[in-house]
Design an enzyme around this catalytic site. Structure first.
Site, mmCIF file in Angstrom:
data_model
loop_
_atom_site.group_PDB
_atom_site.id
_atom_site.type_symbol
_atom_site.label_atom_id
_atom_site.label_comp_id
_atom_site.label_asym_id
_atom_site.label_seq_id
_atom_site.Cartn_x
_atom_site.Cartn_y
_atom_site.Cartn_z
ATOM 1 N N GLY A 145 -8.265 11.415 -3.398
ATOM 2 C CA GLY A 145 -9.575 11.599 -4.026
ATOM 3 C C GLY A 145 -10.103 13.019 -3.949
ATOM 4 C CG ASN B 115 -6.434 1.403 -4.450
ATOM 5 O OD1 ASN B 115 -7.221 0.461 -4.576
ATOM 6 N ND2 ASN B 115 -6.390 2.176 -3.370
ATOM 7 C CB SER C 268 -5.149 14.160 -6.209
ATOM 8 O OG SER C 268 -6.271 14.079 -5.366
ATOM 9 C CD GLU D 60 -10.216 5.028 0.142
ATOM 10 O OE1 GLU D 60 -10.360 3.942 -0.454
ATOM 11 O OE2 GLU D 60 -9.966 6.088 -0.465
ATOM 12 C CD GLU E 258 -2.223 6.189 -0.993
ATOM 13 O OE1 GLU E 258 -2.405 6.373 -2.195
ATOM 14 O OE2 GLU E 258 -2.964 5.490 -0.306
ATOM 15 C CG HIS F 129 -5.924 2.614 1.019
ATOM 16 N ND1 HIS F 129 -6.941 3.499 1.302
ATOM 17 C CD2 HIS F 129 -5.337 3.074 -0.111
ATOM 18 C CE1 HIS F 129 -6.970 4.444 0.376
ATOM 19 N NE2 HIS F 129 -6.001 4.205 -0.493
ATOM 20 C CE LYS G 102 -8.786 4.835 -3.700
ATOM 21 N NZ LYS G 102 -8.881 6.124 -3.046
HETATM 22 P P1 PGA Z 1 -6.579 8.997 -5.634
HETATM 23 O O1 PGA Z 1 -6.442 7.744 -4.623
HETATM 24 O O2 PGA Z 1 -5.506 8.860 -6.674
HETATM 25 O O3 PGA Z 1 -7.949 8.874 -6.212
HETATM 26 O O4 PGA Z 1 -6.403 10.231 -4.814
HETATM 27 C C1 PGA Z 1 -5.187 7.294 -4.199
HETATM 28 C C2 PGA Z 1 -5.348 6.142 -3.228
HETATM 29 O O5 PGA Z 1 -6.252 6.180 -2.392
HETATM 30 O O6 PGA Z 1 -4.576 5.166 -3.255
#
Ligand code: PGA
Length: 260
Positions: free
Chosen positions: A179, A11, A215, A103, A173, A101, A13
Site C-alpha cells: 500500500g 485482496n 504495490s 495487517e 509481501e 496477512h 481488504k
Molecule cells: P497492495 O496490497 O497491492 O495495495 O500493496 C497488497 C496486499 O496487502 O496484499
C-alpha cells in the site's frame, strides 16, 4: 522450470460493500470473457459480507474466477463472537483463504502460533491456504529479513502433513511495499523467492507456489514475471478496479505465455 500455473489473487481488504462487489465482479467477468486469460488462475478475496453475492454471480455467469476469503478462525464453531469458520466459508464456495496477512499479524495481533493453527484448519477443510510472510523495513535495514522470513515459514509450515502441501501457496509481501506505492525490485523479489523455495524444499515441499505482493500494478507485474521467479501476485489496491486488476492479469498471462 516451474510446472504450476500462475496465480493472481485480488485482496479487496475492507473495501466494497456487496453491491460494489457485484459491480466489480461483473465488470471483471465481462473483460475476461472478451479476452480470456488463458494461462493464469484468478481469485478474488472478498470481505465476508460480500461472499454470498459474489459466489452467486460467479456461478450464474460462469466466470473463470475463484472465490477467496481474507481470514478465518481456526476453530470449527463455538463461543468466538465475530468470527467465521472454514465450514461456513465452504458453504459459500470459498476455495482460497489468506492466512496471516501482515495487517492481521500487526493490527489484530495474530501470532505465529495462531497462523500455524489457522493454516492447518484451512487445509484440513480442503481449501487452499495462502500463507503471507514478509518483513518490516527495520528488519530489512538490519539485514535480518532472510532469517525472519525463513522463521515465519518454518513456524507456519514445519511438521505439516505432506498430504496438505499441494494446498499451500506462499505470498512474500514485505510490509514496506504494501500500500505504499514502493514495490520491491526484481532483484529483491528474485532473491526472496529463491530463499522461500529453498526453505520450502527443506520442509519437503516439492513444487512450492510463491507469489509476490506489495504495490503490484500492470507495469511492475510484467517486469517481475520476466525478471524474477514468482508464480504470480497478491494484489491489494489495484484489485479494486476491474480495469487495473484485469491489466495485471493480462500482463501476467502474456509474460507467462512467452516464458513457457
Ligand atoms: P497492495 O496490497 O497491492 O495495495 O500493496 C497488497 C496486499 O496487502 O496484499
Amino acid at each position: 522450470m516451474n510446472a504450476r500455473r500462475p496465480l493472481v489473487i485480488g485482496n479487496w481488504k475492507m473495501n466494497l460493500d456487496f453491491v460494489e462487489a457485484l459491480h466489480l465482479v461483473q465488470q471483471l467477468g465481462v473483460l475476461m470473457k472478451n479476452r480470456p486469460v488463458e494461462h493464469t488462475d484468478v481469485v478474488v478475496a472478498a470481505p465476508f459480507v460480500d461472499l454470498r453475492s459474489v459466489s452467486s454471480i460467479i456461478d450464474s455467469e460462469r466466470f473463470a474466477i475463484a472465490l477467496g476469503a481474507q481470514h478465518v478462525n481456526s476453530q470449527e464453531n463455538g463461543p468466538h463472537t465475530g468470527e467465521i469458520s472454514t465450514s461456513m466459508l465452504k458453504r459459500l464456495n470459498v476455495e482460497w483463504v489468506l492466512v496471516g496477512h501482515s495487517e492481521r499479524r500487526v493490527h489484530y495481533f495474530m501470532s505465529d502460533e495462531t497462523v500455524a493453527e489457522t493454516l492447518r484448519s484451512v487445509v484440513r477443510a480442503g481449501q487452499h491456504a495462502v500463507l503471507c510472510v514478509g518483513e518490516e523495513l527495520s528488519i530489512r535495514e538490519s539485514d535480518e529479513h532472510e532469517a525472519f522470513v525463513a522463521a515465519q515459514l518454518e513456524s507456519a509450515l514445519g511438521g505439516l502433513d505432506e498430504k496438505f502441501h499441494a494446498l499451500v501457496t506462499v505470498a512474500y509481501e514485505p510490509l514496506w511495499a504494501i500500500g505504499t506505492g514502493v514495490n520491491a525490485t526484481s532483484a529483491q523479489v528474485s532473491e526472496m523467492t529463491a530463499l522461500l523455495r529453498t526453505v520450502l524444499r527443506s520442509l519437503s515441499f516439492t513444487s512450492p507456489q510463491v507469489l509476490y505482493g506489495g504495490s503490484v500494478n500492470a507495469e511492475n507485474a510484467a517486469l517481475l514475471v520476466r525478471e524474477s521467479g514468482v508464480d504470480g501476485f497478491l494484489v491489494g489496491g489495484a484489485s479494486l478496479k476491474a480495469e487495473s486488476f484485469y491489466a495485471i492479469l493480462q500482463a501476467c498471462d502474456d509474460c507467462y505465455a512467452i516464458k513457457r
